[in-house]
Motif scaffolding. Structure first.
Motif, short mmCIF file in Angstrom:
data_model
loop_
_atom_site.label_atom_id
_atom_site.label_comp_id
_atom_site.label_asym_id
_atom_site.label_seq_id
_atom_site.Cartn_x
_atom_site.Cartn_y
_atom_site.Cartn_z
N GLN A 125 30.09 43.45 31.92
CA GLN A 125 31.55 43.34 31.88
C GLN A 125 32.20 44.14 33.01
OE1 GLN A 125 33.76 45.57 28.82
NE2 GLN A 125 34.76 43.63 28.28
N GLY A 126 31.72 45.36 33.22
CA GLY A 126 32.28 46.20 34.27
C GLY A 126 32.10 45.61 35.65
N VAL A 127 30.93 45.05 35.91
CA VAL A 127 30.67 44.43 37.21
C VAL A 127 31.60 43.25 37.43
CG1 VAL A 127 28.97 43.14 38.57
CG2 VAL A 127 28.26 45.18 37.29
N VAL A 128 31.76 42.41 36.41
CA VAL A 128 32.62 41.23 36.53
C VAL A 128 34.09 41.66 36.69
CG1 VAL A 128 33.49 39.19 35.32
CG2 VAL A 128 31.05 39.72 35.29
N GLN A 129 34.50 42.65 35.92
CA GLN A 129 35.89 43.10 36.00
C GLN A 129 36.25 43.60 37.40
OE1 GLN A 129 35.75 45.97 32.78
NE2 GLN A 129 37.11 44.73 31.52
N LEU A 130 35.37 44.40 37.99
CA LEU A 130 35.66 44.92 39.33
C LEU A 130 35.64 43.81 40.37
CD1 LEU A 130 33.74 48.32 39.37
CD2 LEU A 130 36.18 47.92 39.03
N SER A 131 34.74 42.85 40.20
CA SER A 131 34.71 41.72 41.12
C SER A 131 35.99 40.89 41.00
CB SER A 131 33.49 40.84 40.81
OG SER A 131 33.48 39.69 41.64
N ASP A 132 36.42 40.63 39.76
CA ASP A 132 37.66 39.88 39.56
C ASP A 132 38.87 40.67 40.04
OD1 ASP A 132 36.36 37.71 38.50
OD2 ASP A 132 36.65 38.29 36.41
N ARG A 133 38.83 41.98 39.86
CA ARG A 133 39.91 42.83 40.35
C ARG A 133 40.08 42.69 41.86
NH1 ARG A 133 38.93 49.12 41.37
NH2 ARG A 133 37.72 48.06 42.99
N ASP A 134 38.98 42.80 42.57
CA ASP A 134 39.03 42.72 44.03
C ASP A 134 39.48 41.34 44.50
OD1 ASP A 134 38.20 45.33 44.07
OD2 ASP A 134 36.12 44.88 44.59
N LEU A 135 39.06 40.31 43.77
CA LEU A 135 39.49 38.95 44.12
C LEU A 135 41.00 38.81 43.92
CD1 LEU A 135 38.84 36.04 44.94
CD2 LEU A 135 38.43 35.54 42.51
N LEU A 136 41.51 39.36 42.84
CA LEU A 136 42.96 39.29 42.59
C LEU A 136 43.73 40.08 43.64
CD1 LEU A 136 43.10 39.59 38.69
CD2 LEU A 136 43.57 37.57 40.08
N GLY A 193 50.02 38.39 29.82
CA GLY A 193 48.60 38.60 29.70
C GLY A 193 47.82 37.36 30.10
N TYR A 194 46.67 37.59 30.72
CA TYR A 194 45.80 36.51 31.16
C TYR A 194 44.36 36.84 30.79
CZ TYR A 194 49.89 35.17 33.88
OH TYR A 194 51.16 34.82 34.25
N LEU A 195 43.63 35.82 30.36
CA LEU A 195 42.26 36.00 29.91
C LEU A 195 41.36 34.98 30.59
CD1 LEU A 195 40.07 37.12 27.94
CD2 LEU A 195 40.86 35.41 26.29
N LYS A 196 40.25 35.49 31.15
CA LYS A 196 39.23 34.60 31.71
C LYS A 196 37.90 34.98 31.07
CE LYS A 196 37.70 34.91 36.00
NZ LYS A 196 37.60 34.79 37.48
N PRO A 197 37.43 34.15 30.14
CA PRO A 197 36.16 34.46 29.48
C PRO A 197 35.02 34.54 30.50
CG PRO A 197 37.35 32.70 28.33
CD PRO A 197 38.03 32.90 29.66
N PRO A 198 34.01 35.38 30.23
CA PRO A 198 33.86 36.09 28.96
C PRO A 198 34.44 37.50 28.94
CG PRO A 198 31.84 36.27 30.22
CD PRO A 198 32.78 35.42 31.05
N TYR A 199 34.81 38.05 30.09
CA TYR A 199 35.07 39.49 30.11
C TYR A 199 36.44 39.94 30.61
CZ TYR A 199 29.94 39.77 29.71
OH TYR A 199 28.64 39.65 29.31
N THR A 200 37.11 39.15 31.42
CA THR A 200 38.23 39.69 32.18
C THR A 200 39.58 39.40 31.53
OG1 THR A 200 36.95 39.40 34.21
CG2 THR A 200 39.30 39.84 34.44
N GLU A 201 40.30 40.48 31.22
CA GLU A 201 41.68 40.39 30.75
C GLU A 201 42.57 41.09 31.77
OE1 GLU A 201 42.55 41.24 26.64
OE2 GLU A 201 40.42 41.04 26.10
N VAL A 202 43.68 40.47 32.08
CA VAL A 202 44.59 41.01 33.08
C VAL A 202 46.00 41.05 32.49
CG1 VAL A 202 45.60 40.70 35.38
CG2 VAL A 202 43.20 40.05 34.96
N GLU A 203 46.71 42.14 32.72
CA GLU A 203 48.11 42.23 32.35
C GLU A 203 48.93 42.44 33.62
OE1 GLU A 203 48.99 44.99 29.26
OE2 GLU A 203 47.48 44.17 27.88
N LEU A 204 49.79 41.49 33.93
CA LEU A 204 50.67 41.59 35.08
C LEU A 204 52.04 42.05 34.58
CD1 LEU A 204 49.76 38.40 37.17
CD2 LEU A 204 48.90 40.74 37.42
N HIS A 205 52.38 43.27 34.93
CA HIS A 205 53.63 43.88 34.49
C HIS A 205 54.74 43.65 35.52
CE1 HIS A 205 51.50 46.49 31.43
NE2 HIS A 205 50.50 46.17 32.24
N THR A 206 55.95 43.49 35.02
CA THR A 206 57.11 43.46 35.91
C THR A 206 57.94 44.73 35.77
OG1 THR A 206 58.35 42.21 34.23
CG2 THR A 206 57.23 40.95 35.95
#
Length: 259
Positions: free
Chosen positions: A78-89, A157-170
Motif C-alpha cells: 500500500q505504501g509503495v502504491v500510495q507514494l507512486s500515485d502521489r508522485d503521479l498526481l 474524496g477520491y478512491l482508486k482501488p485497492p489502496y489509494t485514497e485522495v482528499e483534495l481540499h479547497t
C-alpha cells in the motif's frame, strides 16, 4: 483492564526501542498476540509494531502472527502504491495548471527512519477552489472514483482501488479564524516542479498541530499522532519556536493546540 494497561505500556516500550534502535523487549506473557495486534491496529501502528516483534522470540506458529505478517505485507504494498500515485498526481495536476499544496502524511511518511513504519490512510492536498471541477475531471480520467463526505463542503474524496485514497481540499481549516485566508502566500514553490508548493517546517508543524487539535476536540487521537509530532520535531530540531508561538497566538489558535 489490567492487561489493557500492560498492552499499552508494552506497545510504547516497543515503539521507543524501535525508534531509538534499542534492544526490543519480549512480549509479556500476560498479554496475547491477538490483544497486541488489536491494540496496534486501533492506533494505526501495526507495521511499526510488527517490525519490532520480528526482533523478538515471537511465536511464528500463532495464527495471529500469520495474519499480522499478511497485514504487514499489504501495508508495505500500500505504501509503495500510495507514494507512486502521489508522485503521479504531483506531475499530472501541476502540468494541468492546478497548483498543489500537499499536507500531513504526504510528507510525514518520508521523515520516519524507515518509511514502511508510517502507515498512511490517504493523501491530503490543497488546490485552488476554482480548480476543483477541473481536478475532478482529471481524477476520474486517472481511474479514481468519487467519495462523498457529509457536511464537508471544502474537500472532495477520491478512491482508486485497492489502496489509494485522495482528499483534495479547497480550504485547510474551515474554523481557523481566517488563518489560512492567504495560504498560497504562506507556501513556497518546490524546486523542479512548477505548481507544487510546500510549507516551511514551522508552518507544516502548525498545520499538523491544528489538525491534531481538531481530532482531540472531535473524537480523540491515538499513538501515531503523538509519534508523528515527535518524529517531526526530531527531523526539524531548529524550528523557530518564537515564530511557532507567535503564529499560534493569532486568534485562539494557541489555546487550541498543545505546546
Amino acid at each position: 483492564m489490567e492487561t489493557d494497561k500492560i498492552c499499552e505500556q508494552y506497545t510504547l516500550a516497543l515503539i521507543r526501542a524501535v525508534m531509538q534502535e534499542l534492544e526490543v523487549p519480549e512480549k509479556p506473557e500476560r498479554i496475547s498476540l491477538q490483544q497486541l495486534y488489536a491494540f496496534a491496529k486501533l492506533h494505526n501502528v501495526e507495521a511499526l509494531i510488527y517490525h519490532g516483534l520480528c526482533q523478538t522470540n515471537v511465536d511464528v506458529s500463532d495464527p495471529v502472527w500469520q495474519k499480522w505478517e499478511n497485514r504487514a505485507a499489504m501495508l508495505l504494498a500500500q505504501g509503495v502504491v500510495q507514494l507512486s500515485d502521489r508522485d503521479l498526481l504531483f506531475s499530472v495536476l501541476t502540468e494541468a495548471g492546478i497548483d498543489l499544496l500537499p499536507v500531513k502524511g504526504c510528507w510525514l511518511k518520508e521523515l520516519y527512519p524507515n518509511m514502511e513504519w508510517r502507515q498512511m490512510a490517504d493523501l491530503d492536498m490543497l488546490i485552488p477552489a476554482e480548480k476543483a471541477a477541473e481536478a475532478k475531471k482529471i481524477m476520474l480520467s486517472l481511474g479514481y472514483q468519487t467519495e462523498e463526505f457529509e457536511n464537508m463542503p471544502n474537500h472532495a474524496g477520491y478512491l482508486k482501488p485497492p489502496y489509494t485514497e485522495v482528499e483534495l481540499h479547497t480550504a485547510l481549516l474551515v474554523d481557523g479564524r481566517g488563518y489560512y485566508d492567504k495560504v498560497w502566500e504562506q507556501a513556497h514553490p518546490v524546486e523542479g516542479i512548477p505548481g507544487l508548493y510546500r510549507f516551511s517546517p514551522e508552518d507544516e508543524y502548525i498545520y499538523y498541530l491544528l489538525h491534531l487539535s481538531k481530532h482531540l476536540e472531535d473524537a480523540g487521537t491515538g499513538i501515531r499522532s503523538v509519534l508523528d509530532s515527535l518524529v517531526y520535531r526530531e527531523a526539524y530540531p531548529d524550528m523557530d519556536r518564537d515564530y511557532l508561538r507567535r503564529e499560534l497566538e493569532k486568534g485562539d489558535l494557541w489555546e487550541r493546540t498543545l505546546e
